[in-house]
Design an enzyme around this catalytic site. Sequence first.
Site, mmCIF file in Angstrom:
data_model
loop_
_atom_site.group_PDB
_atom_site.id
_atom_site.type_symbol
_atom_site.label_atom_id
_atom_site.label_comp_id
_atom_site.label_asym_id
_atom_site.label_seq_id
_atom_site.Cartn_x
_atom_site.Cartn_y
_atom_site.Cartn_z
ATOM 1 N N ARG A 147 0.777 -1.142 -0.061
ATOM 2 C CA ARG A 147 0.145 -0.081 -0.157
ATOM 3 C C ARG A 147 0.796 1.139 -0.123
ATOM 4 O O ARG A 147 0.217 2.299 0.209
ATOM 5 C CB ARG A 147 -0.842 0.005 1.200
ATOM 6 C CG ARG A 147 -1.644 -1.186 1.629
ATOM 7 C CD ARG A 147 -2.372 -1.665 0.504
ATOM 8 N NE ARG A 147 -3.469 -2.780 1.059
ATOM 9 C CZ ARG A 147 -4.109 -3.869 0.333
ATOM 10 N NH1 ARG A 147 -3.932 -3.652 -1.169
ATOM 11 N NH2 ARG A 147 -4.894 -4.694 0.659
ATOM 12 N N ASP A 186 -0.790 -13.456 -0.405
ATOM 13 C CA ASP A 186 -1.648 -12.459 -0.879
ATOM 14 C C ASP A 186 -1.929 -11.510 0.392
ATOM 15 O O ASP A 186 -3.026 -11.283 0.499
ATOM 16 C CB ASP A 186 -3.057 -13.181 -1.274
ATOM 17 C CG ASP A 186 -3.740 -11.968 -2.089
ATOM 18 O OD1 ASP A 186 -3.403 -10.957 -2.293
ATOM 19 O OD2 ASP A 186 -4.862 -12.311 -2.363
#
Length: 425
Positions: free
Chosen positions: A60, A301
């Site tokens: 992010r 993930d």
Amino acid sequence: MTTVIKNGTVYQNGHLIKADVLIDGQKIKAIGTDLEGEETIDASGMIVSPGLVDVHVHYRDPGQTYKEDIKTGSQAAARGGFTTVGAMPNVTPVPNTAELMEKMVRENQKKGLVHILQYGPVTKDETTDIIPDYAELKKAGAFALSNDGHGVQSAQTMYLAMQKAKENNLIIAAHAQDDSLFNKGIVNEGIAAEKLDLPPVTELAETTQIARDLLLAQKTGVHYHICHVSTKTGVELVRLAKARGIKVTCEVAPHHILLTDSDIPEDDPYFKMNPPLRSKEDQAALLVGMLDGTIDLIATDHAPHAKAEKQGSMREAAFGITGSETAFSTLYTKFVKEEKVFTLEQLLSLLTDKPATVFGIKSAGLLAPGENADIAIFDIEHQKEIKEEDFKSKGVNTPFTGQKVYGETVMTFVDGKVVYQRGTK
Ligand SMILES: [Zn+2]
């Protein structure tokens, strides 16, 4: 400065052996018995493994650092025993030029506690059909290509992307998803969608795109890697493709083998991820695929989100759960210790040498003299509860909180340096 890790059970070349590991500076100097160093770490009763390799994380950073940043993401990786990770490019801005890629690689090196390899995008902003200059991205440091989070909708775009990736010897790691079939679904079609009255995700959204891509991969000769394969049919297609000599590999995410749609207790966003939790039949097929080599590796993930984004109903919540800090312990506990589906050697291989080999990551996933001292030590004797307050990640969005597991990380070394130690802040 030399450090010896003494009396551990060492995973090396597919085998577990009783041995000491001697670290000299950044490198492993020796593996053997009765080794001495200036500093000694007692690893009696513990597993000494090559640092784990996770080719699928989301940090992010830049863009949404309230969810996670490179530092906290890599701290979470270190706490999970991971020393090499592949960071997805769905950040803002997407690193789709040489300049942005170089910057991303620099930031990863500067802020990361572990080795962070950077994916470049398959298409410019992951949703467009514009293909960036792969040669430039590779030169700037991209290790592979992915639009993870999005499937490439146009077959023609994927076809061109594969041709160019092949020319540049880059892997395409695909999030296989046909949006028209996905149709804004939330949970797997079947038991959960019915019970919770939520929009269903048909497995066809994944499987039809895998089938398309396998044919394109056959034609182009690209190395096509499928992210988080989650369906029985997906596994069958990969098995068939491998038998035909198509250059395909695939990964499975821990949650797709640990949980099924029957485990979703209520409308709880911590059980919302994409692909969704599938049926028991799918889960069983994934395990068979791992055992027969159809599935090449495990990747987490790791998808951190802020608490507010994972509250309320699954209808509004973000997709994804964290994975770095729970992967080894949850997998070890269920599949090695309790159900004996895998041996510890098989599990470690799927988390170390297999991902390193598939992605051609040199000096990762193995313990040998002369290699980087990237090492994880796991305590498989003591049970520990997974607690929110222990997470290094900014994200606490995982359904595994509260579980009692074995396999806690004791120490993690990257290039001979301790980057995580149990009991320290
Ligand atoms: Zn994905």
